[in-house]
Design a protein around this motif. Sequence first.
Motif, mmCIF file in Angstrom:
data_model
loop_
_atom_site.group_PDB
_atom_site.id
_atom_site.type_symbol
_atom_site.label_atom_id
_atom_site.label_comp_id
_atom_site.label_asym_id
_atom_site.label_seq_id
_atom_site.Cartn_x
_atom_site.Cartn_y
_atom_site.Cartn_z
ATOM 1 N N ARG A 433 -39.818 8.568 -36.972
ATOM 2 C CA ARG A 433 -40.916 8.540 -36.301
ATOM 3 C C ARG A 433 -39.844 8.365 -35.078
ATOM 4 O O ARG A 433 -40.571 8.243 -33.956
ATOM 5 N N GLU A 434 -38.408 8.488 -35.235
ATOM 6 C CA GLU A 434 -37.471 8.291 -33.954
ATOM 7 C C GLU A 434 -38.016 9.875 -33.521
ATOM 8 O O GLU A 434 -38.016 9.727 -32.033
ATOM 9 N N ILE A 435 -38.324 10.475 -33.733
ATOM 10 C CA ILE A 435 -38.566 12.122 -33.741
ATOM 11 C C ILE A 435 -39.684 12.411 -32.476
ATOM 12 O O ILE A 435 -40.278 12.744 -31.340
ATOM 13 N N GLU A 436 -40.633 11.115 -33.376
ATOM 14 C CA GLU A 436 -42.229 10.983 -32.261
ATOM 15 C C GLU A 436 -41.801 10.642 -31.194
ATOM 16 O O GLU A 436 -42.500 10.795 -30.549
ATOM 17 N N ARG A 437 -40.696 9.713 -31.221
ATOM 18 C CA ARG A 437 -40.692 8.794 -30.003
ATOM 19 C C ARG A 437 -40.123 9.422 -29.225
ATOM 20 O O ARG A 437 -40.319 9.630 -27.713
ATOM 21 N N THR A 438 -39.120 10.821 -29.405
ATOM 22 C CA THR A 438 -38.669 11.439 -28.197
ATOM 23 C C THR A 438 -39.830 12.695 -27.690
ATOM 24 O O THR A 438 -40.160 12.797 -26.406
ATOM 25 N N THR A 500 -24.313 13.616 -33.756
ATOM 26 C CA THR A 500 -24.859 12.476 -34.145
ATOM 27 C C THR A 500 -25.988 13.244 -34.311
ATOM 28 O O THR A 500 -26.522 13.085 -35.622
ATOM 29 N N TRP A 501 -26.764 13.807 -33.472
ATOM 30 C CA TRP A 501 -27.722 14.628 -33.185
ATOM 31 C C TRP A 501 -28.034 16.139 -34.750
ATOM 32 O O TRP A 501 -29.314 16.155 -34.219
ATOM 33 N N GLY A 502 -26.815 16.759 -35.056
ATOM 34 C CA GLY A 502 -26.997 17.634 -35.706
ATOM 35 C C GLY A 502 -27.301 18.923 -34.267
ATOM 36 O O GLY A 502 -26.635 19.668 -33.122
ATOM 37 N N PRO A 503 -27.412 19.931 -35.315
ATOM 38 C CA PRO A 503 -27.819 21.698 -34.769
ATOM 39 C C PRO A 503 -28.691 21.215 -34.140
ATOM 40 O O PRO A 503 -30.020 20.665 -34.000
ATOM 41 N N GLU A 519 -32.712 19.441 -34.638
ATOM 42 C CA GLU A 519 -33.479 19.406 -35.727
ATOM 43 C C GLU A 519 -33.471 18.007 -36.325
ATOM 44 O O GLU A 519 -34.510 17.289 -37.042
ATOM 45 N N THR A 520 -32.252 17.031 -35.821
ATOM 46 C CA THR A 520 -32.582 15.194 -36.306
ATOM 47 C C THR A 520 -32.824 14.698 -35.633
ATOM 48 O O THR A 520 -32.772 13.419 -35.683
ATOM 49 N N GLY A 521 -32.257 14.649 -34.728
ATOM 50 C CA GLY A 521 -32.578 13.905 -33.061
ATOM 51 C C GLY A 521 -33.814 14.263 -32.424
ATOM 52 O O GLY A 521 -33.934 13.510 -31.399
#
Length: 541
Positions: A433-438, A500-503, A519-521
């Motif tokens: 969901r957070e990725i969708e919002r980005t 925080t957000w990784g690679p 990838e995760t952020g």
Amino acid sequence: MAGESTAERCRRAARRALGLTELRPGQLEAMTALADGRDTLAVMPTGSGKSAVYQVPALLRPGPTLVVSPLIALQRDQVEALHRNGEAAASVDAGTSARARGETFEALRTGETEFLFCSPEQLARPDVVDELAAAGISLMVVDEAHCVSSWGHDFRPDYLRLGAVAEALGRPVIAALTATAAPPVREEIVARLHLRDPAQVVRGFDRPNIALSVRRMLGDPAEALVASVREQPLPGIVYTATRRRTAELAGLLADAGLRTAAYHGGLRRADRDAVHGAFMAGELDVVVSTNAFGMGIDKPDVRFVHHAEIPGSLDSYYQEVGRAGRDGEPAEATLFYRPEDLGLQRYFTGAVPDEETLARLAEAVMGCGDGGIDRRGLRERTELSPRRLTTLLDLLRRAGAVRPGPRRVTPVPGGPDPEQAAGAARELAERHREIERTRLEMMRRYAETGDCRRRFLLGYFGEDLGGPCGNCDTCLAGTARTPVEAGGPFAMHARVEHDTWGPGQVIRRDEDRLTVLFETGGYRELLLDAVLDQQLLRERG
């Protein structure tokens, strides 16, 4: 012929079977990889000949070809096109009689039929999978492959089974085809379809004949939209976010003297088919639709695509915009933008499954022992719809708790208990969901940028246009900047790491800021001074 290379065999087969004397960019590369038995992901614009990409190697490989396509109308169109070229092709769907179904599979087994088209929903049927396995499928084609990706703009849970289906068929060579896929969508297609060291053939996303513009609106854009449509060459498509709005805008356009119709997923199939047929036949000037009016709309002379509200991502926006100007002639894409419409899209991305439902599902699988449970029994036990069941099972699969197969779902030996699995699955859903919002934030930035819109859009898909395009409203207004060659660290496509957000990967590099896809952020914009002063990013080898 002796000594003939695979590429030469593909060229000869394309001339003989399809009448193609010249191949377009990317076609031969993808054909050759498939003919050599290599899994292939081809991302090529509509109209660039994706069908030929699989048809040519299919004729060179022994054994029949399965084509998975989401729309019955699209399947029938492709079957008819193959018949016109003298090739044996058939399709099966929910309306196919038992007798016709049996005859079709028999023809596939005996080699009388080379191509079989069906939907992913058909592949949820064990009897269909058994028939296909007996036929010895040598090439499995996944059309509209972006539907397998939860990153994508048209995610369909039924596509999630296709990796397991391929294994049940003896693991034929897989061709994954799509017209639009940003880097994370491509990565997810590879992972979910279990592609093995795939050849990735990605050709340009740029459609320079489509003029891009955004009109900032203070109130309801309906009046301005109708006025704009009346000034445009016809035909065209108007996209809107809700079913109610389709009828409203279609009525206003009809009052303005245009032949128009509303289209959305809530209409009866016969009504949808009638609108689709009338538009393709040139009997309608404008279709007003939700995003349901999409795949299968291969009409070359669409002169404009308007959006009455902002879409949820640049993925969906560019896919819809790409339905204009497929004949290469000038076309226009206009977004009518109100910041308050972002709230509706945030609402669409807001729901995540509750842990209680996830735990109940995990317990239903694990409680049946190592042998697991068949999907029908699981639906009955959990009272979940097939679509929702598939989505939740995929989350539990990613949490390392279950293994969904085409027939049965089994627990992972030594995996987490139901409560742990539910917690991990919900965390994955929240991250998504957070990725969708980005992604929605990137859509907002596109709408509000004063820089070249085409350069911004292509950067999102991993392409660097270079300078301003000259065919968008910001270029014509003189606000688009000529990019300055940026030196120093974090160049375009640089691999980076954030605590925080990784690679991630740099997808846009301006003088004062970076846009990074993590990838995760998800998509993040970072001020370059802050990155350097606070050492927020590290470059990776």
